[in-house]
Design a protein around this motif. Structure first.
Motif, PDB file in Angstrom:
ATOM      1  N   SER A  81      44.766   1.234 -88.638  1.00  0.00           N
ATOM      2  CA  SER A  81      43.760   2.303 -88.612  1.00  0.00           C
ATOM      3  C   SER A  81      42.906   2.164 -87.363  1.00  0.00           C
ATOM      4  CB  SER A  81      42.856   2.218 -89.849  1.00  0.00           C
ATOM      5  OG  SER A  81      43.649   2.277 -91.004  1.00  0.00           O
ATOM      6  N   LYS A  82      42.610   0.923 -86.992  1.00  0.00           N
ATOM      7  CA  LYS A  82      41.802   0.674 -85.789  1.00  0.00           C
ATOM      8  C   LYS A  82      42.590   1.082 -84.533  1.00  0.00           C
ATOM      9  CE  LYS A  82      39.069  -3.059 -83.630  1.00  0.00           C
ATOM     10  NZ  LYS A  82      39.066  -2.336 -82.400  1.00  0.00           N
ATOM     11  N   ILE A  83      43.876   0.726 -84.506  1.00  0.00           N
ATOM     12  CA  ILE A  83      44.714   1.099 -83.356  1.00  0.00           C
ATOM     13  C   ILE A  83      44.726   2.625 -83.197  1.00  0.00           C
ATOM     14  CG2 ILE A  83      47.084   1.110 -82.436  1.00  0.00           C
ATOM     15  CD1 ILE A  83      47.546  -1.560 -83.909  1.00  0.00           C
ATOM     16  N   ALA A  84      44.925   3.325 -84.317  1.00  0.00           N
ATOM     17  CA  ALA A  84      44.996   4.795 -84.264  1.00  0.00           C
ATOM     18  C   ALA A  84      43.679   5.387 -83.774  1.00  0.00           C
ATOM     19  CB  ALA A  84      45.342   5.341 -85.649  1.00  0.00           C
ATOM     20  N   ARG A  85      42.599   4.868 -84.294  1.00  0.00           N
ATOM     21  CA  ARG A  85      41.265   5.396 -83.946  1.00  0.00           C
ATOM     22  C   ARG A  85      40.903   5.052 -82.506  1.00  0.00           C
ATOM     23  NH1 ARG A  85      38.765   3.025 -87.882  1.00  0.00           N
ATOM     24  NH2 ARG A  85      38.103   1.280 -86.593  1.00  0.00           N
ATOM     25  N   ASP A  86      41.074   3.782 -82.131  1.00  0.00           N
ATOM     26  CA  ASP A  86      40.693   3.345 -80.778  1.00  0.00           C
ATOM     27  C   ASP A  86      41.467   4.091 -79.693  1.00  0.00           C
ATOM     28  OD1 ASP A  86      38.989   1.629 -81.970  1.00  0.00           O
ATOM     29  OD2 ASP A  86      40.084  -0.220 -81.474  1.00  0.00           O
ATOM     30  N   ASN A  87      42.716   4.434 -80.025  1.00  0.00           N
ATOM     31  CA  ASN A  87      43.554   5.106 -79.020  1.00  0.00           C
ATOM     32  C   ASN A  87      43.550   6.621 -79.153  1.00  0.00           C
ATOM     33  OD1 ASN A  87      45.119   2.911 -77.433  1.00  0.00           O
ATOM     34  ND2 ASN A  87      45.154   2.218 -79.567  1.00  0.00           N
ATOM     35  N   ASN A  88      42.829   7.095 -80.139  1.00  0.00           N
ATOM     36  CA  ASN A  88      42.707   8.534 -80.332  1.00  0.00           C
ATOM     37  C   ASN A  88      44.084   9.212 -80.386  1.00  0.00           C
ATOM     38  OD1 ASN A  88      41.277  10.858 -80.686  1.00  0.00           O
ATOM     39  ND2 ASN A  88      41.009  11.261 -78.488  1.00  0.00           N
ATOM     40  N   VAL A  89      45.029   8.640 -81.142  1.00  0.00           N
ATOM     41  CA  VAL A  89      46.381   9.208 -81.196  1.00  0.00           C
ATOM     42  C   VAL A  89      46.344  10.551 -81.918  1.00  0.00           C
ATOM     43  CG1 VAL A  89      47.412   6.893 -81.198  1.00  0.00           C
ATOM     44  CG2 VAL A  89      47.039   8.057 -83.372  1.00  0.00           C
ATOM     45  N   ASP A  90      47.237  11.457 -81.530  1.00  0.00           N
ATOM     46  CA  ASP A  90      47.217  12.752 -82.234  1.00  0.00           C
ATOM     47  C   ASP A  90      48.422  12.943 -83.153  1.00  0.00           C
ATOM     48  OD1 ASP A  90      49.122  13.318 -80.326  1.00  0.00           O
ATOM     49  OD2 ASP A  90      47.976  14.883 -79.324  1.00  0.00           O
ATOM     50  N   PHE A  91      49.311  11.935 -83.205  1.00  0.00           N
ATOM     51  CA  PHE A  91      50.441  12.018 -84.139  1.00  0.00           C
ATOM     52  C   PHE A  91      50.921  10.597 -84.453  1.00  0.00           C
ATOM     53  CE2 PHE A  91      54.604  12.936 -85.876  1.00  0.00           C
ATOM     54  CZ  PHE A  91      54.404  14.152 -86.518  1.00  0.00           C
ATOM     55  N   ILE A  92      51.356  10.385 -85.695  1.00  0.00           N
ATOM     56  CA  ILE A  92      51.926   9.088 -86.075  1.00  0.00           C
ATOM     57  C   ILE A  92      53.401   9.299 -86.401  1.00  0.00           C
ATOM     58  CG2 ILE A  92      51.827   7.152 -87.703  1.00  0.00           C
ATOM     59  CD1 ILE A  92      48.870   7.801 -88.160  1.00  0.00           C
TER      60      ILE A  92
END
Ligand code: NZQ
Ligand code: ZN
Length: 387
Positions: A81-92
């Motif tokens: 969750s931190k990786i996704a948030r910190d990198n501001n990803v727009d798709f998983i």
């Protein structure tokens, strides 16, 4: 009688040998992709390289999050969750089995969750009220149905809990890519565990209620197809016809369709997940190890359905037999089939010892939709029978 329901499934499926060709167009409009995968099987079978090439060729930025373990943990969820948030990803983009898909869905709703996602989603069963990152799946293991549903199962070893939450449509994958050939590299044990997971999903929804509804007929068909194809696949794991039918059956077994308008049980999964929380054993095998003791125990409470199961799924000849005899013969046929497939038939083979039974019973959630609502003593009795 069917109850009221609203049916919608937003996941777009791409199925077949060439289905990965559609990945690029499926990702149209997204730029920063979090590529989620497990312990490395996709690097060994070449899928990782193919996907990275497609992403590069379509100009995507890739943020990697590998190492998702079978039965994903809450600690890993916090990390992702931190990786996704910190990198501001727009798709998983989840590339893996149920664990990777479940984990990706959990990250999608946890990255921007205020408060502790474990507590909110898996203890209090609340729905997400934050920004949700869209998810897509490239499925590599067949069984869970996670590719076309809102389910996510997370394990908390410290609390000895393995809990699934079935989220609504906004958490379903936007798309899923299903290529049966990708599943050929699965180890035999995982392949077989997946086969029984499918069977269990169907039975959990079949063994509940006695009304006349279309879903039960669909499920009998799915079961017959599954039994037929899995017998072929265990002998020849690269039989495309069998493996593709199994892959499609798995999706239909748990993409919400067959549960519409009818009650469902899910107690086998609660027992299996409790065993999983204490042993970290493979999901499908936890189910195979507890199923027969559970079904034999509840059979008298849902006798007519067990008779129907014996006749319509296992072709038991009812002539001159009592209902109990027919129903028992059906379960005996199921036991024979499970032996033939090579499933784990008792929880001691998964590492459960007598002194763990009480703790596993404490971790077992009790469902109310089956033919018998179990009490704690009954849970213990079934677990002992499963040893
Ligand atoms: O991690 P890698 O290296 O990829 O290896 C995996 C893992 O070790 C391997 N594998 C997967 N695809 C492979 C492969 N190895 C070689 N070739 C391939 N093509 O298989 C192992 C197991 O993978 P995993 O994803 O853990 O298995 P499964 O798909 O059975 O998922 C299990 C998880 O899903 C949950 C389970 O509780 C468990 O946590 N479930 C999710 C459900 C849902 N979302 O609706 C419902 C299910 O009832 C289930 O509870
Ligand atoms: Zn399952």
């Amino acid at each position: 009688m069917l109850g009221n329901f609203v049916y919608s499934n937003p996941t777009k499926l791409y199925f077949g040998k060439d289905s990965l060709d559609d990945l690029s167009s499926a990702l149209n409009g997204y730029t920063k992709i979090m590529l989620v995968y497990g312990g490395g099987s996709i690097k060994k079978n070449g899928l990782y390289d193919k996907i990275v090439k497609i992403l590069h060729d379509s100009g995507k930025e890739i943020i990697e999050d590998g190492g998702v373990m079978p039965n994903p943990t809450v600690e890993k969820l916090y990390e992702g969750s931190k990786i996704a948030r910190d990198n501001n990803v727009d798709f998983i983009l989840a590339v893996g089995g149920g664990s990777v898909c479940d984990y990706s869905k959990a990250v999608s709703i946890s990255a921007y969750c205020e408060g502790d996602p474990w507590d909110k989603y898996f203890i209090k069963f609340e729905e997400p009220d934050c920004k949700i990152i869209p998810v897509g799946c490239v499925l590599t293991m067949v069984g869970t149905g996670s590719e076309m549903n809102g389910g996510s199962v997370i394990t908390n070893h410290a609390q000895k809990l393995k809990i699934g939450h079935v989220f609504g449509e906004n958490v379903f994958p936007k798309f899923a890519i299903l290529n049966p050939e990708v599943t050929f590299s699965l180890p035999e044990y995982q392949m077989k565990a997946g086969f029984f997971d499918i069977m269990s999903h169907i039975l959990e929804q079949y063994f509940s209620g006695n009304d006349d509804n279309t879903s039960d007929y669909i499920m009998e068909g799915l079961l017959r197809s599954l039994i037929h194809s899995t017998k072929i696949a265990v002998k020849n794991p690269t039989d495309y016809e069998a493996r593709s039918n199994i892959m499609w059956t798995a999706t239909w077994a748990l993409n919400t369709l067959v549960a519409m308008g009818k009650s469902t049980d899910w107690e086998v999964h609660m027992l299996g997940q409790a065993v999983g929380a204490h042993t970290d054993a493979t999901h499908g095998m936890t189910l195979s190890a507890v199923s027969l003791p559970y079904y034999r125990y509840i059979m008298p409470y849902g006798l007519d359905k067990f008779v129907r199961y014996a006749e319509n799924v296992w072709d038991v000849d009812p002539t001159g037999k009592t209902k109990e005899q027919i129903a028992s013969e059906g379960l005996a046929e199921m036991e024979k089939y499970m032996g033939e497939i090579g499933l784990v038939m008792n929880i001691s083979d998964l590492g459960v010892t007598e002194d763990m039974i009480e703790g596993i019973a404490d971790s077992t959630l009790i469902m109310k939709g089956g033919y018998k609502v179990l009490d704690r003593d009954e849970v213990i009795k079934i677990l002992r029978e499963s040893m």
